[in-house]
Every structure is written in structure tokens, then in C-alpha cells.
Design a protein around this motif. Structure first.
Motif, PDB file in Angstrom:
ATOM      1  N   VAL A  60       0.810  -1.226   0.000  1.00 30.56           N
ATOM      2  CA  VAL A  60       0.000   0.000   0.000  1.00 30.56           C
ATOM      3  C   VAL A  60       0.839   1.270   0.000  1.00 30.56           C
ATOM      4  CG1 VAL A  60      -2.073  -0.938   1.070  1.00 30.56           C
ATOM      5  CG2 VAL A  60      -0.298   0.015   2.506  1.00 30.56           C
ATOM      6  N   CYS A  61       2.135   1.154   0.179  1.00 30.37           N
ATOM      7  CA  CYS A  61       2.956   2.367   0.259  1.00 30.37           C
ATOM      8  C   CYS A  61       2.942   3.108  -1.074  1.00 30.37           C
ATOM      9  CB  CYS A  61       4.391   2.020   0.630  1.00 30.37           C
ATOM     10  SG  CYS A  61       5.432   3.487   0.667  1.00 30.37           S
TER      11      CYS A  61
ATOM     12  N   VAL B 191      -7.232   1.521  -4.392  1.00 29.43           N
ATOM     13  CA  VAL B 191      -5.880   1.136  -3.944  1.00 29.43           C
ATOM     14  C   VAL B 191      -5.615   1.533  -2.487  1.00 29.43           C
ATOM     15  CG1 VAL B 191      -4.764   1.100  -6.202  1.00 29.43           C
ATOM     16  CG2 VAL B 191      -4.903   3.246  -4.965  1.00 29.43           C
ATOM     17  N   HIS B 192      -6.650   1.570  -1.653  1.00 27.45           N
ATOM     18  CA  HIS B 192      -6.420   2.063  -0.287  1.00 27.45           C
ATOM     19  C   HIS B 192      -6.061   0.972   0.706  1.00 27.45           C
ATOM     20  CE1 HIS B 192     -10.476   0.656  -0.309  1.00 27.45           C
ATOM     21  NE2 HIS B 192     -10.596   0.814   0.977  1.00 27.45           N
ATOM     22  N   THR B 193      -6.316  -0.296   0.395  1.00 27.38           N
ATOM     23  CA  THR B 193      -5.925  -1.391   1.292  1.00 27.38           C
ATOM     24  C   THR B 193      -5.139  -2.432   0.483  1.00 27.38           C
ATOM     25  OG1 THR B 193      -7.907  -2.673   0.836  1.00 27.38           O
ATOM     26  CG2 THR B 193      -8.035  -1.154   2.690  1.00 27.38           C
ATOM     27  N   GLN B 236      -7.618   9.752   7.013  1.00 26.49           N
ATOM     28  CA  GLN B 236      -8.997  10.254   7.009  1.00 26.49           C
ATOM     29  C   GLN B 236      -9.580  10.265   5.606  1.00 26.49           C
ATOM     30  OE1 GLN B 236      -8.432  14.144   8.620  1.00 26.49           O
ATOM     31  NE2 GLN B 236      -9.054  13.572  10.686  1.00 26.49           N
ATOM     32  N   ALA B 237      -8.743  10.631   4.635  1.00 20.45           N
ATOM     33  CA  ALA B 237      -9.223  10.701   3.251  1.00 20.45           C
ATOM     34  C   ALA B 237      -9.623   9.316   2.756  1.00 20.45           C
ATOM     35  CB  ALA B 237      -8.138  11.298   2.351  1.00 20.45           C
ATOM     36  N   ASN B 238      -8.835   8.295   3.112  1.00 17.76           N
ATOM     37  CA  ASN B 238      -9.198   6.929   2.716  1.00 17.76           C
ATOM     38  C   ASN B 238     -10.512   6.519   3.367  1.00 17.76           C
ATOM     39  OD1 ASN B 238      -7.103   6.408   0.987  1.00 17.76           O
ATOM     40  ND2 ASN B 238      -5.791   5.496   2.545  1.00 17.76           N
TER      41      ASN B 238
END
Lengths: 73, 263
Positions: A60-61, B191-193, B236-238
Motif C-alpha cells: 500500500v505504500c 488502492v487504499h488497502t 482520514q481521506a481513505n
């Protein structure tokens, strides 16, 4: 029982301290450190030695700063 | 036994399990901390590396935050005028049909100024891949309202929230393109997790492989965050994205093998 030990290497100067990796870590072994890098960002480090080398943080980076190593013992 | 293993015993080339791909250059990404662009860049490059098509891939960089994508992707790249990436990709694919051609566009580029080029390239069934990053805002210029901005969402030009009576409804361009017969594979991912990153990578790989069948356009939308435009921290945005963007932009495949997925 085979145990897996992981270790991460962080490219400290490229880390932007976004903290997205912290939520992705299943063992909560990584944390932001108090020191800052050359750009003034707090960077992440492996602090608890509970890393399993699952590569979640590296995946995830956004900046691809994490390299993961894993060994079976 | 376990106590004897030190850090230097683990950090050896033979124990390496994950490393940033060499297809990403060593330039520091110009994106804000936590931006989904970096992750998406990396998984596209990983896909190209796994497929072994580095020499046979041409990418088209858009105008927007990712305008410097060619600085970070170590493949052949071409920079297009604002919104014209599908037109340029059409030309490149027709001249060099054996190459894998993809465009990388944001929502201001693809869904606003480039709507005509996008829709007509899809309608002609051009054999290209479009990677569409949707963060519901014009990130580069300071967070103005984009066509994809959600209803009631605050931006620098809609400080009281987007009002559909005055500014219209948000545009679901991905669903729109899926209706056209020229598209073959249409998918929306995030693509957040780690799990979503893996799914997105799979969708991109699928899109690149289907491009070789010459059955039409393959399209992958990546719903992303814009923490500086939304005035939030990356985490927070995610979270905000999961709560507000996903109900309107649901994740999953929309069109597979030229057939709309029934829900």
C-alpha cells in the motif's frame, strides 16, 4: 512449528509519513518515529519486532519505500 | 534458537520478498503524501514487469497531477495535450499495433476536457487500455469541482457543497463507457488497502492481456483519494472515500468479455 520472521528496510529519505501503512499492518509492528527525515516528514520504522514479512505495508505504500525480507526458522 | 537471529541475518538477498520494481525510476514522486497515484504507478509497472513487456509498452501521460508520469515510469512514454491521451493512444496503437498501449488519466483530464476523445475512442473500439484515476476533484490546480465531484461534496469552487440544480449531477463515465459496444473490459477498483491493491493489479493485468486479443478498449477506473484537495489527512481521506465515494462509485467489474455484469 515453522515460524516466520520478517524485517523491513525503509528508504527513510523517500518516506513522506502518510501513515497509510500503519492501518495495513496486521501485527501493529510499525510506527512513525519522532525523528524527521531531510524533508521534515516523520518516517515509519519497524519497532516491535513482530513483523511476519506479509508485505502489506509495502504493497500500500504510495512511494514504494519499503523493502521486505522474510526468513523461516 | 529464535533469539540468535539478528536483523542482519534476515536482510539478505535470498530472503527478499518485496522490493520496489526497477521499472519505477528512482526519482522521488511528486505526489502528496498518501496519494493513490504512487500506488497505481507502481502496480502498473509491476504488471508490466511480470508480463515481461517493458520494451513493447508505450504509456501516455496526461495533464494533471500525473503530468510527470514519464519521469517515474521507466518505459516509453509520450505526453499528450489536456484530455487528448486517447486520441494519441489511438494513433500510436494504429501505427504500432504490436505494442501494448495504455493511457493514464485523471478525472479532470478524462471526464471533463477529454470526454469527447474518451467516448469516441471507446466507441471506435480502439485496442488500447485506459487507466482512469478518479478522486472526484481537480487535484493539481487546487481542489476545484470536477464532473465526478459527488453531490454535496465541498471543493474550493463549491464551498457549500455541490448542488445539482446549479452544477449538475456527478458523471459516472465508467458506466457510460461500459454501455458502448467498443469496450471489452471495464472495471472499477481502489488502492487504499492491500486487498484492493491486489485486485486492482489483477484488473490491470487482465486489461493488458485482453488488449492483445484486439476486441476493443479495456478500461480500469481506480477510485483514489485526494487528501490535500479534500483537506484531510491521508488516513482520514481513505476513510472518507470508503464512506462516501464507494456508495456512488461501487467497486467491481462492470463489463467482462464484452458483456455487462448484471448486479
Amino acid at each position: 512449528m515453522a515460524k516466520v520472521i520478517g524485517e523491513i528496510v525503509v528508504d527513510i529519505e523517500r518516506c513522506k509519513g502518510c501513515e497509510v501503512c500503519l492501518d495495513a499492518c496486521p501485527t501493529q509492528t510499525i510506527a512513525m518515529v519522532d525523528e524527521v527525515n531531510g524533508k521534515g516528514y516523520h518516517y515509519m520504522q519497524n519497532i516491535h519486532n513482530a513483523c511476519t514479512g506479509c508485505t502489506n505495508c509495502a504493497i500500500v505504500c504510495p512511494d514504494g519505500v519499503i523493502t521486505v525480507y522474510r526468513v523461516k526458522v | 534458537m529464535e533469539e540468535t537471529i539478528t536483523k542482519s541475518d534476515i536482510i539478505k538477498p535470498e530472503n527478499l520478498v518485496y522490493k520496489k520494481t526497477d521499472l519505477m525510476t528512482d526519482n522521488v514522486l511528486s505526489y502528496c503524501p498518501g496519494c493513490g497515484h504512487g500506488t497505481t504507478h507502481r502496480i502498473i509497472m509491476e504488471t508490466i514487469e511480470e508480463m515481461g513487456v517493458q520494451k513493447d509498452t508505450i504509456g501516455i501521460a496526461p495533464v494533471g497531477c500525473s503530468v510527470l508520469a514519464y519521469e517515474f515510469m521507466n518505459i516509453d512514454m509520450q505526453q499528450a495535450a489536456h484530455g487528448r491521451a486517447p486520441a494519441l493512444a489511438t494513433a500510436i496503437k494504429r501505427l504500432l499495433p504490436y505494442k501494448t498501449v495504455f493511457t493514464y488519466q485523471g478525472d479532470g483530464d478524462l471526464a471533463a476536457i477529454g470526454t469527447a476523445e474518451t467516448i469516441h475512442a471507446a466507441n471506435r473500439g480502439e485496442n488500447i487500455t485506459i487507466i482512469f484515476i478518479n478522486n472526484g476533484i481537480y487535484g493539481m490546480t487546487g481542489g476545484q469541482m470536477a464532473p465526478t465531484t459527488l453531490e454535496g461534496m465541498k471543493s474550493s469552487t463549491t464551498p457549500y457543497g455541490r448542488d445539482w440544480e446549479m452544477m449538475g449531477h456527478p458523471l459516472k463515465i465508467t458506466e457510460l463507457l461500459a454501455q458502448l459496444p467498443g469496450t471489452y473490459f471495464v472495471s472499477r477498483q481502489a488502492v487504499h488497502t492491500p486487498a484492493n491493491v491486489r485486485k486492482t493489479k489483477k484488473a490491470i493485468r487482465n486489461a493488458f492481456e485482453l488488449q492483445k486479443l484486439n476486441r476493443g478498449m479495456t478500461f480500469v477506473e481506480v477510485v483514489s483519494n485526494c487528501n490535500s484537495g479534500w483537506k484531510m489527512t491521508p488516513v482520514q481521506a481513505n476513510q472518507w472515500m470508503v464512506e462516501n465515494m464507494f456508495p456512488f462509485y461501487p467497486l467491481g467489474d462492470i463489463k467482462v468479455d464484452g458483456e455487462l455484469v448484471k448486479k
